[in-house]
Design an enzyme around this catalytic site. Structure first.
Site, mmCIF file in Angstrom:
data_model
loop_
_atom_site.group_PDB
_atom_site.id
_atom_site.type_symbol
_atom_site.label_atom_id
_atom_site.label_comp_id
_atom_site.label_asym_id
_atom_site.label_seq_id
_atom_site.Cartn_x
_atom_site.Cartn_y
_atom_site.Cartn_z
ATOM 1 C CE LYS A 79 -6.163 2.392 -7.943
ATOM 2 N NZ LYS A 79 -5.268 2.225 -6.633
ATOM 3 C CB SER A 154 -1.857 2.519 -8.885
ATOM 4 O OG SER A 154 -2.739 2.018 -7.545
ATOM 5 C CB SER A 178 -2.165 3.376 -4.624
ATOM 6 O OG SER A 178 -1.317 2.621 -5.590
HETATM 7 N N1 GLN Z 1 3.468 1.957 -6.439
HETATM 8 C C1 GLN Z 1 2.714 0.598 -5.605
HETATM 9 C C2 GLN Z 1 2.877 -0.402 -6.607
HETATM 10 O O1 GLN Z 1 3.471 -0.214 -7.969
HETATM 11 C C3 GLN Z 1 1.206 1.087 -5.570
HETATM 12 C C4 GLN Z 1 0.322 -0.167 -5.374
HETATM 13 C C5 GLN Z 1 -0.697 0.261 -4.615
HETATM 14 O O2 GLN Z 1 -1.057 0.866 -3.712
HETATM 15 N N2 GLN Z 1 -1.978 -0.203 -5.439
HETATM 16 O O3 GLN Z 1 2.909 -1.597 -6.107
#
Ligand code: GLN
Length: 487
Positions: A79, A154, A178
């Site tokens: 990532k 994400s 995420s």
């Molecule tokens: N959907 C979560 C957010 O928007 C995901 C965050 C993450 O795990 N990086 O905060």
């Protein structure tokens, strides 16, 4: 033989028996990325030269029989919020679009030492903020099962890369789901380890008290293998645990019969897509057939998980992102600036996307004098209640089973105009991060032709049990073996 659909274990066998070289394996993935990725758009950067160089070194290691690990010569992606020396690390943000780190994250280093081959960096919601990958400043990533749908977020690029066989494994990051949410949407296996099990050094922070790096793979066994290589104490991250890592892979076949599986009733409520509910119920029955005892449990503060998570995340993110100011990393918009404050303002105005700005403003508000007690401190107190919910549940059962999302992957554009609705898609994955407990996501069926994900949640540092149960389940089901036909 299709090299790109092999598990890590299968690829390792071919490498050590010299039926295939790491260079061949790497070239097969690079070729597939060239062919398929223009449709999926999982990669922000492909590090072809580095990959081939690492592959050649891996082949030398294998030829000499020196220091060969299960990951030597295996191509992976990572990532784009995890630092890679010499390879652009953007967090899918304009503000870091041309940022090239001078050092590796500990995870990147550990994988390099193990001899794994870095194919490139995967797309994400900007700084990890989002649940669909649509907050990337660069482009949308498409779900390999249906290109009109989102891959989740994400770590959507990592999940899509895994699902479309564009890497043999990938590394994601999970602050509030995420890894698990996109793993569920794309039909792959992925783990959010216990907070502190994997070093965060070199991970560009979103919310430092939640962030966890975790692998995404074809199956639980591969996931165990990768975690074994990246976990452990790191003097560069004082929040990492000192305790030893168990040999997850070796112990993965240990029996699960008689283990107590908890079903949190707050996770099975109205509003869930019918096909998701059916798939989950079947998964519970499969676990029962494997000899597990099923118990209903209650995590009674679950309804506060989403507000607590988002409030604390906004606060921590607003502090963490203060370092992106045009004087240290990446973008610097100094034209016409009268003083350094102008540089800060211009750079941040131009460099950050809307969702990032929204969160910084809300976070700064929650942390400001006068509101701190009412919002931030209150949320921290409720966070303790969320943790106690899990402690109470784990005094009765060994492991919990829950969905990863109330629906399967939604369509691109479906939720972009309504941030609250986007936040709601995280409802099942956010409670574990404030509590710090580990959870593994794995595919458990299909609904409306899209994969359904379930997660197994465990006690602190008990990744071992998660792997055992996930592996036992994958021995009697084949959801994880299905691959999307990419049109
Ligand atoms: N959907 C979560 C957010 O928007 C995901 C965050 C993450 O795990 N990086 O905060």
């Amino acid at each position: 033989m299709q090299l790109h659909t092999l598990t890590i274990q299968e690829a390792h066998q071919l490498l050590v028996t010299k039926q295939v070289s790491s260079v061949e394996l790497t070239q097969a993935f690079l070729q597939r990325i060239r062919e398929i990725d223009p449709k999926i758009k999982a990669y922000v950067t492909v590090s072809e030269e580095l990959a081939l160089e690492q592959a050649r070194k891996a082949d030398e290691r294998i030829a000499k029989g020196e220091n060969v690990t299960p990951l030597t010569g295996i191509p992976f992606s990572i990532k784009d919020c995890i630092s890679t020396r010499g390879v652009r690390t953007t967090c899918s943000s304009k503000i870091l679009e041309n940022y090239i780190p001078q050092y590796n994250a500990t995870v990147t280093d550990k994988l390099a030492q193990a001899g794994a081959v870095l194919l490139g960096k995967t797309n994400m919601d900007e700084f990890g903020m989002g649940s669909s990958c649509e907050n990337s400043a660069f482009f949308n990533t498409h779900n390999p099962w249906n290109l009109d749908h989102v891959p989740g977020g994400s770590s959507g690029g990592s999940a899509a890369a895994m699902s479309a066989s564009l890497a043999a494994f990938t590394i994601g990051e999970d602050t509030g789901g995420s890894v698990r949410m996109p793993a569920g949407f794309c039909g792959v296996t992925g783990i959010k380890p216990t907070y502190g099990r994997v070093s965060r050094y070199g991970l560009i922070a979103l919310a430092s008290s939640f962030d966890c790096i975790g692998p995404m793979t074809r199956d639980a066994c591969d996931c165990a293998t990768v975690l074994e290589h990246i976990a452990g104490h790191d003097p560069l991250d004082s929040t990492t645990y000192q305790s030893p890592i168990s040999n997850y892979t070796q112990n993965i076949n240990k029996p699960i019969k008689g283990m107590k599986l908890g079903i949190p009733k707050e996770y099975f409520v109205a509003g869930m897509e019918a096909g998701v509910e059916t798939a989950l119920q079947e998964a519970i029955r499969a676990c029962e057939k494997l000899g597990m005892e099923i118990h209903e449990v209650s995590l009674s503060h679950t309804k506060y998980a989403l507000p607590v998570y988002y409030l604390l995340l906004f606060a921590e993110a607003s502090a963490n992102l203060a370092r992106m100011d045009g004087t240290r990393f990446g973008l610097s918009v100094s034209e016409g600036a009268k003083d350094v404050i102008d540089i800060y303002l211009q750079t941040r105005r131009e460099g950050f996307g809307d969702e990032v700005k929204r969160r910084i403003m809300l976070g700064a508000y929650a942390l400001s004098a006068g509101y701190y007690d009412a919002y931030y401190l209150k949320a921290q107190k409720v966070r303790t209640l969320l943790r106690r919910d899990f402690e109470a549940a784990f005094s009765k059962v060994d492991i919990l089973l829950a969905p990863t999302s109330p629906t399967t992957a939604f369509k691109l554009g479906e939720k972009t105009s309504n941030p609250l609705e986007m936040y709601l898609s995280d409802i099942y994955v956010v409670a574990t991060n404030p509590a710090g407990v580990p959870a593994i996501a794995l595919p458990c069926g299909f609904s409306k032709d899209m994969p359904v994900g379930m997660q197994l949640i465990g006690k602190h540092l008990d990744e071992q049990t998660l792997f055992q149960v996930a592996h036992a389940y994958q021995q009697v089901t084949d959801w994880h073996k299905r691959n999307p036909k990419i049109s």
